[in-house]
Design a protein around this motif. Sequence first.
Motif, PDB file in Angstrom:
ATOM      1  N   ASP A 269     -16.637 -15.483   0.760  1.00 26.99           N
ATOM      2  CA  ASP A 269     -15.871 -14.348   1.269  1.00 26.99           C
ATOM      3  C   ASP A 269     -16.455 -13.896   2.609  1.00 26.99           C
ATOM      4  O   ASP A 269     -17.587 -14.237   2.972  1.00 26.99           O
ATOM      5  CB  ASP A 269     -15.909 -13.187   0.270  1.00 26.99           C
ATOM      6  CG  ASP A 269     -14.763 -12.193   0.468  1.00 26.99           C
ATOM      7  OD1 ASP A 269     -13.877 -12.472   1.315  1.00 26.99           O
ATOM      8  OD2 ASP A 269     -14.757 -11.158  -0.207  1.00 26.99           O
ATOM      9  N   ASP A 270     -15.662 -13.136   3.332  1.00 31.98           N
ATOM     10  CA  ASP A 270     -16.070 -12.484   4.582  1.00 31.98           C
ATOM     11  C   ASP A 270     -16.777 -13.444   5.537  1.00 31.98           C
ATOM     12  O   ASP A 270     -17.940 -13.284   5.885  1.00 31.98           O
ATOM     13  CB  ASP A 270     -16.956 -11.274   4.296  1.00 31.98           C
ATOM     14  CG  ASP A 270     -16.165 -10.120   3.715  1.00 31.98           C
ATOM     15  OD1 ASP A 270     -14.924 -10.166   3.784  1.00 31.98           O
ATOM     16  OD2 ASP A 270     -16.774  -9.182   3.181  1.00 31.98           O
ATOM     17  N   ILE A 271     -16.041 -14.449   5.976  1.00 29.73           N
ATOM     18  CA  ILE A 271     -16.541 -15.386   6.984  1.00 29.73           C
ATOM     19  C   ILE A 271     -16.308 -14.759   8.354  1.00 29.73           C
ATOM     20  O   ILE A 271     -15.203 -14.291   8.651  1.00 29.73           O
ATOM     21  CB  ILE A 271     -15.792 -16.728   6.895  1.00 29.73           C
ATOM     22  CG1 ILE A 271     -15.806 -17.249   5.460  1.00 29.73           C
ATOM     23  CG2 ILE A 271     -16.374 -17.745   7.855  1.00 29.73           C
ATOM     24  CD1 ILE A 271     -14.808 -18.364   5.210  1.00 29.73           C
ATOM     25  N   SER A 272     -17.328 -14.709   9.185  1.00 25.07           N
ATOM     26  CA  SER A 272     -17.163 -14.076  10.498  1.00 25.07           C
ATOM     27  C   SER A 272     -17.792 -14.931  11.591  1.00 25.07           C
ATOM     28  O   SER A 272     -18.775 -15.642  11.375  1.00 25.07           O
ATOM     29  CB  SER A 272     -17.790 -12.677  10.511  1.00 25.07           C
ATOM     30  OG  SER A 272     -19.173 -12.729  10.273  1.00 25.07           O
TER      31      SER A 272
ATOM     32  N   ASN B 232     -16.125  -9.164  -8.492  1.00 26.88           N
ATOM     33  CA  ASN B 232     -15.459  -8.457  -7.402  1.00 26.88           C
ATOM     34  C   ASN B 232     -15.550  -9.289  -6.129  1.00 26.88           C
ATOM     35  O   ASN B 232     -16.406 -10.181  -6.010  1.00 26.88           O
ATOM     36  CB  ASN B 232     -16.115  -7.092  -7.131  1.00 26.88           C
ATOM     37  CG  ASN B 232     -16.108  -6.197  -8.346  1.00 26.88           C
ATOM     38  OD1 ASN B 232     -15.142  -6.188  -9.107  1.00 26.88           O
ATOM     39  ND2 ASN B 232     -17.185  -5.452  -8.538  1.00 26.88           N
ATOM     40  N   ASP B 233     -14.668  -8.991  -5.177  1.00 23.90           N
ATOM     41  CA  ASP B 233     -14.802  -9.632  -3.870  1.00 23.90           C
ATOM     42  C   ASP B 233     -15.910  -8.936  -3.084  1.00 23.90           C
ATOM     43  O   ASP B 233     -16.453  -7.914  -3.522  1.00 23.90           O
ATOM     44  CB  ASP B 233     -13.481  -9.595  -3.119  1.00 23.90           C
ATOM     45  CG  ASP B 233     -13.218  -8.246  -2.472  1.00 23.90           C
ATOM     46  OD1 ASP B 233     -13.521  -7.210  -3.111  1.00 23.90           O
ATOM     47  OD2 ASP B 233     -12.731  -8.214  -1.342  1.00 23.90           O
ATOM     48  N   HIS B 234     -16.238  -9.456  -1.914  1.00 24.58           N
ATOM     49  CA  HIS B 234     -17.282  -8.828  -1.109  1.00 24.58           C
ATOM     50  C   HIS B 234     -16.721  -7.783  -0.162  1.00 24.58           C
ATOM     51  O   HIS B 234     -17.379  -6.799   0.151  1.00 24.58           O
ATOM     52  CB  HIS B 234     -18.054  -9.877  -0.303  1.00 24.58           C
ATOM     53  CG  HIS B 234     -19.137  -9.290   0.545  1.00 24.58           C
ATOM     54  ND1 HIS B 234     -18.956  -8.961   1.878  1.00 24.58           N
ATOM     55  CD2 HIS B 234     -20.414  -8.926   0.240  1.00 24.58           C
ATOM     56  CE1 HIS B 234     -20.076  -8.450   2.357  1.00 24.58           C
ATOM     57  NE2 HIS B 234     -20.968  -8.415   1.389  1.00 24.58           N
ATOM     58  N   THR B 235     -15.481  -7.954   0.307  1.00 26.18           N
ATOM     59  CA  THR B 235     -14.900  -7.051   1.304  1.00 26.18           C
ATOM     60  C   THR B 235     -14.719  -5.646   0.755  1.00 26.18           C
ATOM     61  O   THR B 235     -15.227  -4.666   1.311  1.00 26.18           O
ATOM     62  CB  THR B 235     -13.540  -7.585   1.793  1.00 26.18           C
ATOM     63  OG1 THR B 235     -13.672  -8.953   2.173  1.00 26.18           O
ATOM     64  CG2 THR B 235     -13.041  -6.775   2.991  1.00 26.18           C
TER      65      THR B 235
ATOM     66  N   TYR C  25     -21.300 -15.934   6.547  1.00 25.71           N
ATOM     67  CA  TYR C  25     -20.425 -15.939   5.373  1.00 25.71           C
ATOM     68  C   TYR C  25     -21.229 -15.450   4.180  1.00 25.71           C
ATOM     69  O   TYR C  25     -22.466 -15.372   4.208  1.00 25.71           O
ATOM     70  CB  TYR C  25     -19.843 -17.338   5.103  1.00 25.71           C
ATOM     71  CG  TYR C  25     -20.860 -18.418   4.865  1.00 25.71           C
ATOM     72  CD1 TYR C  25     -21.378 -18.664   3.587  1.00 25.71           C
ATOM     73  CD2 TYR C  25     -21.307 -19.218   5.911  1.00 25.71           C
ATOM     74  CE1 TYR C  25     -22.310 -19.662   3.365  1.00 25.71           C
ATOM     75  CE2 TYR C  25     -22.245 -20.218   5.704  1.00 25.71           C
ATOM     76  CZ  TYR C  25     -22.745 -20.441   4.428  1.00 25.71           C
ATOM     77  OH  TYR C  25     -23.680 -21.424   4.220  1.00 25.71           O
ATOM     78  N   TRP C  26     -20.506 -15.093   3.112  1.00 26.69           N
ATOM     79  CA  TRP C  26     -21.124 -14.634   1.868  1.00 26.69           C
ATOM     80  C   TRP C  26     -20.711 -15.593   0.758  1.00 26.69           C
ATOM     81  O   TRP C  26     -19.539 -15.972   0.658  1.00 26.69           O
ATOM     82  CB  TRP C  26     -20.668 -13.215   1.535  1.00 26.69           C
ATOM     83  CG  TRP C  26     -21.123 -12.203   2.553  1.00 26.69           C
ATOM     84  CD1 TRP C  26     -20.580 -11.974   3.782  1.00 26.69           C
ATOM     85  CD2 TRP C  26     -22.218 -11.293   2.423  1.00 26.69           C
ATOM     86  NE1 TRP C  26     -21.267 -10.982   4.434  1.00 26.69           N
ATOM     87  CE2 TRP C  26     -22.282 -10.534   3.627  1.00 26.69           C
ATOM     88  CE3 TRP C  26     -23.146 -11.036   1.418  1.00 26.69           C
ATOM     89  CZ2 TRP C  26     -23.231  -9.547   3.840  1.00 26.69           C
ATOM     90  CZ3 TRP C  26     -24.097 -10.045   1.625  1.00 26.69           C
ATOM     91  CH2 TRP C  26     -24.135  -9.315   2.823  1.00 26.69           C
ATOM     92  N   VAL C  27     -21.676 -15.987  -0.066  1.00 25.64           N
ATOM     93  CA  VAL C  27     -21.416 -16.977  -1.097  1.00 25.64           C
ATOM     94  C   VAL C  27     -21.930 -16.467  -2.442  1.00 25.64           C
ATOM     95  O   VAL C  27     -22.956 -15.788  -2.524  1.00 25.64           O
ATOM     96  CB  VAL C  27     -22.060 -18.342  -0.731  1.00 25.64           C
ATOM     97  CG1 VAL C  27     -23.563 -18.205  -0.554  1.00 25.64           C
ATOM     98  CG2 VAL C  27     -21.722 -19.418  -1.752  1.00 25.64           C
ATOM     99  N   SER C  28     -21.190 -16.799  -3.495  1.00 26.72           N
ATOM    100  CA  SER C  28     -21.571 -16.465  -4.867  1.00 26.72           C
ATOM    101  C   SER C  28     -21.392 -17.713  -5.721  1.00 26.72           C
ATOM    102  O   SER C  28     -20.371 -18.404  -5.608  1.00 26.72           O
ATOM    103  CB  SER C  28     -20.691 -15.323  -5.403  1.00 26.72           C
ATOM    104  OG  SER C  28     -20.880 -15.151  -6.794  1.00 26.72           O
TER     105      SER C  28
END
Length: 332
Positions: free
Chosen positions: A199-202, A81-84, A127-130
């Motif tokens: 995902d979700d870079i802020s 799944n995505d993070h958002t 940011y979130w990384v997988s």
Amino acid sequence: ASSVARRGQFVLLLLLLLAVCSVEQAHADDNCPRSVITFESNSFEGFTANADPATTWSWTIGRGQTPTDAQTPTPHTGPHNDHTLRTPEGHYVYAEVTGASIASQSVQNHLESPMYSPPSGVCDVTYWVSALGDTVGQFLSSLVFDDGETRVLEKFQGQIGREWHRRTFDVPPGRSFKLRFTYINTEVRRGDRGDLAIDDISFSKTCCQDIDECALGTHNCSHFNNTMCNNQPSTFTCDCNQGYQRMPGSQHCENINECTANTHNCKADRYCQDTDGAFQCRCLPGSRDNGSTCQDINECTTGTHNCTADRNCSNTDGAFTCVCQDGTEEGN
């Protein structure tokens, strides 16, 4: 079962709309490059993917499980799944290396943000990384400054798990920068199970050079009576001019009568006269302003009295009186 499926689709659509709207609002308010990147628009949203010419793979927008090809998911690699949105329908960006043609022993591809220019204070990036898979290569996140210096924020090689991992780093104040993600696929790490996702870079609001709408004239304060533009970080306000106050239930401002409100500072020898947006301290009748005090006007010596010929002018403080001449009495 069909009604449950329809309700699920409706909820998913609503979440998707809310996510996109929140990103667009953040972009509009920040007056700088996009501050939250969710990839829900199915695009890089301002980021640029730079591929090494020695390879056929690059950064790709994905959703659900990362594929072996256009349709087939690769088992035991990448996120589900995505993070958002936390659903298979949400989007993320990933380095697709399955079946890549690699001409050299080590190739690296970059994903790079636009330039951000913090004014003075420290800003931070998140940011979130997988990274799940037996052949995950090397990953680097870096700050690339406008003078060419590169500062590595994070570096790892190999899988860290399917779940999303949060990373937050401070950026030195006053230096323009780009955020760069680099994925390096080496000869020894080559294989089908090497996908890495972000995902979700802020970027915090302090990462943006403030735009002075007041100086540029891009504000709308002229629409409201007796207001002035006051620049604020990432925005502006329309404040009342000095001597004015906000009208109840309105953005317009009206004059404050300091005289009736008794908020003036006039001395005892002066009276308050209200003006548009201010007030004046005027000398009382029968006196003139000499700059620091009010000086009595002698109407008798200046000839500005109105005494008749049978009366003498007698000056008083701020006025005069007409008195009978010697040897006469009032009424005779």
